[in-house]
Design a protein around this motif. Structure first.
Motif, PDB file in Angstrom:
ATOM      1  N   LEU A 109       2.268  25.766   4.576  1.00 22.03           N
ATOM      2  CA  LEU A 109       2.507  27.114   5.103  1.00 22.03           C
ATOM      3  C   LEU A 109       2.528  27.113   6.622  1.00 22.03           C
ATOM      4  O   LEU A 109       3.458  27.652   7.250  1.00 22.03           O
ATOM      5  N   PHE A 110       1.526  26.506   7.228  1.00 21.17           N
ATOM      6  CA  PHE A 110       1.452  26.472   8.691  1.00 21.17           C
ATOM      7  C   PHE A 110       2.617  25.669   9.280  1.00 21.17           C
ATOM      8  O   PHE A 110       3.179  26.030  10.321  1.00 21.17           O
ATOM      9  N   ALA A 111       2.989  24.568   8.619  1.00 24.57           N
ATOM     10  CA  ALA A 111       4.102  23.740   9.113  1.00 24.57           C
ATOM     11  C   ALA A 111       5.394  24.542   9.145  1.00 24.57           C
ATOM     12  O   ALA A 111       6.188  24.434  10.090  1.00 24.57           O
ATOM     13  N   GLU A 112       5.624  25.359   8.110  1.00 27.81           N
ATOM     14  CA  GLU A 112       6.821  26.192   8.084  1.00 27.81           C
ATOM     15  C   GLU A 112       6.880  27.107   9.300  1.00 27.81           C
ATOM     16  O   GLU A 112       7.913  27.239   9.966  1.00 27.81           O
ATOM     17  N   TYR A 113       5.776  27.750   9.614  1.00 23.41           N
ATOM     18  CA  TYR A 113       5.752  28.688  10.741  1.00 23.41           C
ATOM     19  C   TYR A 113       5.790  27.977  12.088  1.00 23.41           C
ATOM     20  O   TYR A 113       6.481  28.411  13.017  1.00 23.41           O
ATOM     21  N   ILE A 114       5.054  26.877  12.212  1.00 27.20           N
ATOM     22  CA  ILE A 114       5.030  26.152  13.482  1.00 27.20           C
ATOM     23  C   ILE A 114       6.401  25.576  13.815  1.00 27.20           C
ATOM     24  O   ILE A 114       6.854  25.621  14.962  1.00 27.20           O
ATOM     25  N   PHE A 115       7.100  25.055  12.799  1.00 24.33           N
ATOM     26  CA  PHE A 115       8.409  24.436  13.020  1.00 24.33           C
ATOM     27  C   PHE A 115       9.564  25.402  12.764  1.00 24.33           C
ATOM     28  O   PHE A 115      10.724  25.005  12.770  1.00 24.33           O
ATOM     29  N   ASP A 116       9.247  26.669  12.516  1.00 24.72           N
ATOM     30  CA  ASP A 116      10.239  27.743  12.410  1.00 24.72           C
ATOM     31  C   ASP A 116      11.215  27.540  11.256  1.00 24.72           C
ATOM     32  O   ASP A 116      12.429  27.616  11.425  1.00 24.72           O
ATOM     33  N   PHE A 117      10.699  27.249  10.078  1.00 29.21           N
ATOM     34  CA  PHE A 117      11.471  27.187   8.839  1.00 29.21           C
ATOM     35  C   PHE A 117      12.761  26.362   8.998  1.00 29.21           C
ATOM     36  O   PHE A 117      13.862  26.860   8.814  1.00 29.21           O
ATOM     37  N   PRO A 118      12.614  25.079   9.338  1.00 30.46           N
ATOM     38  CA  PRO A 118      13.788  24.264   9.678  1.00 30.46           C
ATOM     39  C   PRO A 118      14.759  24.029   8.530  1.00 30.46           C
ATOM     40  O   PRO A 118      15.927  23.715   8.770  1.00 30.46           O
ATOM     41  N   HIS A 119      14.302  24.159   7.275  1.00 29.21           N
ATOM     42  CA  HIS A 119      15.208  23.886   6.156  1.00 29.21           C
ATOM     43  C   HIS A 119      16.189  25.021   5.904  1.00 29.21           C
ATOM     44  O   HIS A 119      17.189  24.837   5.204  1.00 29.21           O
ATOM     45  N   GLU A 120      15.933  26.199   6.475  1.00 29.64           N
ATOM     46  CA  GLU A 120      16.760  27.358   6.138  1.00 29.64           C
ATOM     47  C   GLU A 120      18.185  27.249   6.660  1.00 29.64           C
ATOM     48  O   GLU A 120      19.096  27.880   6.118  1.00 29.64           O
ATOM     49  N   SER A 121      18.400  26.457   7.692  1.00 26.69           N
ATOM     50  CA  SER A 121      19.746  26.329   8.267  1.00 26.69           C
ATOM     51  C   SER A 121      20.515  25.143   7.689  1.00 26.69           C
ATOM     52  O   SER A 121      21.619  24.843   8.141  1.00 26.69           O
ATOM     53  N   GLN A 122      19.922  24.454   6.696  1.00 27.59           N
ATOM     54  CA  GLN A 122      20.549  23.281   6.116  1.00 27.59           C
ATOM     55  C   GLN A 122      20.690  23.455   4.601  1.00 27.59           C
ATOM     56  O   GLN A 122      19.882  24.131   3.973  1.00 27.59           O
ATOM     57  N   THR A 123      21.704  22.835   4.031  1.00 27.74           N
ATOM     58  CA  THR A 123      21.792  22.757   2.573  1.00 27.74           C
ATOM     59  C   THR A 123      20.800  21.701   2.126  1.00 27.74           C
ATOM     60  O   THR A 123      20.929  20.520   2.456  1.00 27.74           O
ATOM     61  N   MET A 124      19.795  22.123   1.373  1.00 27.64           N
ATOM     62  CA  MET A 124      18.735  21.223   0.939  1.00 27.64           C
ATOM     63  C   MET A 124      19.039  20.695  -0.460  1.00 27.64           C
ATOM     64  O   MET A 124      19.228  21.467  -1.403  1.00 27.64           O
ATOM     65  N   ILE A 125      19.091  19.372  -0.570  1.00 27.05           N
ATOM     66  CA  ILE A 125      19.359  18.717  -1.855  1.00 27.05           C
ATOM     67  C   ILE A 125      18.182  17.818  -2.196  1.00 27.05           C
ATOM     68  O   ILE A 125      17.810  16.942  -1.409  1.00 27.05           O
ATOM     69  N   GLY A 126      17.583  18.025  -3.376  1.00 26.71           N
ATOM     70  CA  GLY A 126      16.460  17.206  -3.821  1.00 26.71           C
ATOM     71  C   GLY A 126      16.842  16.398  -5.039  1.00 26.71           C
ATOM     72  O   GLY A 126      17.429  16.926  -5.986  1.00 26.71           O
ATOM     73  N   VAL A 127      16.509  15.100  -5.029  1.00 26.13           N
ATOM     74  CA  VAL A 127      16.864  14.190  -6.121  1.00 26.13           C
ATOM     75  C   VAL A 127      15.589  13.624  -6.726  1.00 26.13           C
ATOM     76  O   VAL A 127      14.781  13.022  -6.012  1.00 26.13           O
TER      77      VAL A 127
END
Length: 497
Positions: A90-108
């Protein structure tokens, strides 16, 4: 990031001492903790971060997160929470400003094929002109730049840092391998995937998961955690040939795209032709059949390639453009990789370290063996030993087998090779407690026309030895050095030419 804002995100917590006004970083490694950092003390399998809180404070860190009280100087802040791993995400998301939101995230995810599929997607994305990032067993890549990565899926704060690095480099797509360890330990908390992929589920990691059912359901977290909001256009790509696909399909409201080896899947191949230089086939799709020319060998790599093609198709690319890019792809390093085809022997390295993966390698290679098949396999230390006997049996499908340890760690190397020997189906094998000696032996006994498979490590650059010390080791370099010394000699000059 304002410290008060971070603390206010939690309903249940206890705070002691004085917190810094703001922080710019977060870590679970006390060696990285600085004055601008949040240090989160996590309980690990081998160490407990709680014991390193004094080190973090001594290094200047003034924001500590833990699940137990510890006496620290008043000028530092101590935040006690119920679940530090969730707070770290949770803290990492806020500190790094939700970096995954601007990328297409693909999980395998899956037992086998994660690295190959994720790397194929990364390479295809680059061929299609996109800035791309890859994270997994082969490290961390931003476009063509490669960086080291310790785990298949890093601990959550390191993972979010990688996402921020990729975001800062303006990557459009981020493809990551998602291990069952990562899912169970919450390393991917906070990551909002757009596309998820399942390759297969076979026996592995039963030292970590108590049963195959638990292992399978932990993998399913990747799909269930995609959420219930169907306004978000998300997709799940499932292997129709694996019985777990039906269970995973029931875990999500999002659209499922299937691939497999027959017409019951949405994407399936026909008219397959192959050599050690690549497989060609017709890909049958919802948009009609289309011919594929690929540099990848093996039926399982046809499945892996279908995953990569589907992922690009779901992002809006036309199939004709995608398959044109496939022609220019390079084989994935360390995955059924043929070393120096000019040699008079075929030397192939692969990362396969489960019975299912080894079986598939033998099935793939056998039709192209012209003389003898020499097969080297290793047993990993401190892991599920119940698979060792079956791995030994499969290896002796070859004309000659070689048994070695693989990352023995604190296990006895002799015990590991003896476990493989129990499954041997014939007596044409030899065991070595030093893997490098086993590789040298494979080259020494080879003759022109033989095929040598070195399984279990791929291009992994180390052996994990006693006390978890990593010793430099490369199967490919050891094998090539031995082969060049042997086959460039006067005795084999004609074969070399």
């Amino acid at each position: 990031m304002n410290s008060r804002t971070l603390i206010s995100l939690l309903k249940i917590k206890t705070a002691y001492g004085e917190f810094p006004e703001s922080v710019t970083n977060i870590t679970t490694d006390s060696r990285e903790a600085k004055a601008d950092s949040v240090f989160v003390a996590l309980r690990g399998h081998q160490v407990d971060g709680y014991n390193f809180i004094p080190n973090a404070v001594e290094a200047g860190c003034r924001f500590i997160v833990t699940d137990r009280f510890i006496e620290i100087p008043q000028e530092a802040g101590l935040l006690i929470v119920k679940d530090p791993s969730k707070v770290a995400a949770l803290f990492a998301e806020y500190i790094f400003d939700f970096p995954h939101e601007s990328q297409t995230m693909i999980g395998v995810t899956g037992t086998n094929g994660k690295t190959t599929v994720a790397t194929m997607i990364h390479n295809l994305s680059r061929s299609l002109g996109k800035n791309s990032a890859y994270l997994g067993t082969n490290g961390f890549m931003i476009n063509e730049d490669r960086y080291d990565s310790i785990n298949t899926t890093p601990e959550t704060t390191k993972l979010h840092k990688r996402l921020k690095e990729a975001n800062d480099a303006e990557t459009e797509v981020f493809t990551m391998e998602v291990s069952s360890h990562a899912l169970k330990l919450g390393r991917t908390f906070g990551i909002d995937h757009d596309i998820t992929i399942f390759t297969n589920l076979t026996q592995d990691h039963l030292d970590f998961h108590s049963t195959m059912d638990e292992y399978g359901y932990v993998k399913g977290l990747l799909f269930s955690q995609m959420g219930q909001n169907v306004r978000d256009r998300k997709y799940i790509i499932l292997n129709n040939d694996d019985p777990w696909a039906a269970r995973y399909s029931d875990m999500t409201p999002h659209e499922v795209i299937s691939y497999g080896m027959d017409e019951t899947a949405d994407f399936w191949p026909s008219e397959i032709e192959g050599t050690l230089e690549g497989f060609n086939f017709i890909l049958n799709t919802p948009d009609g059949p289309i011919p594929i020319n690929s540099p990848f060998i093996g039926y399982f790599n046809i499945q892996n390639l279908m995953c990569a093609i589907i992922s690009e198709w779901l992002q809006g690319y036309k199939l004709k453009r995608i398959v044109e890019a496939v022609k220019h792809m390079e084989p994935v390093e360390g995955r059924l990789e043929v070393l120096d085809p000019k040699l008079p022997v075929d030397i192939i390295i692969d990362f396969a370290h489960t019975p299912d993966a080894l079986e598939k390698i033998v099935d793939t290679i056998e039709p192209f063996v012209t003389k003898r098949l020499i097969f080297l396999v290793g047993m990993t230390g401190e892991r599920d030993m119940t698979k060792a006997e079956e791995m030994g049996r499969i290896s002796t499908r070859a004309d000659y087998a070689i048994f070695t340890p693989d990352n023995p760690a604190n296990d006895d190397p002799g015990m590991l090779v003896r476990a493989l020997e129990k499954g041997a189906a014939h007596a044409d094998y030899r065991s070595f407690i030093d893997r490098a000696e086993g590789i040298q032996h494979a080259i020494d006994i080879s003759e022109p026309g033989d095929t040598i498979v070195l399984a279990c490590k791929g291009r992994e650059p180390y052996q994990i030895m006693e006390d978890y010390i990593k010793v430099p080791h490369r199967d490919d370099l050891i094998a090539l050095d031995a082969a060049y010394r042997k086959y460039r000699s006067d005795e084999y000059a004609e074969d070399w030419d």
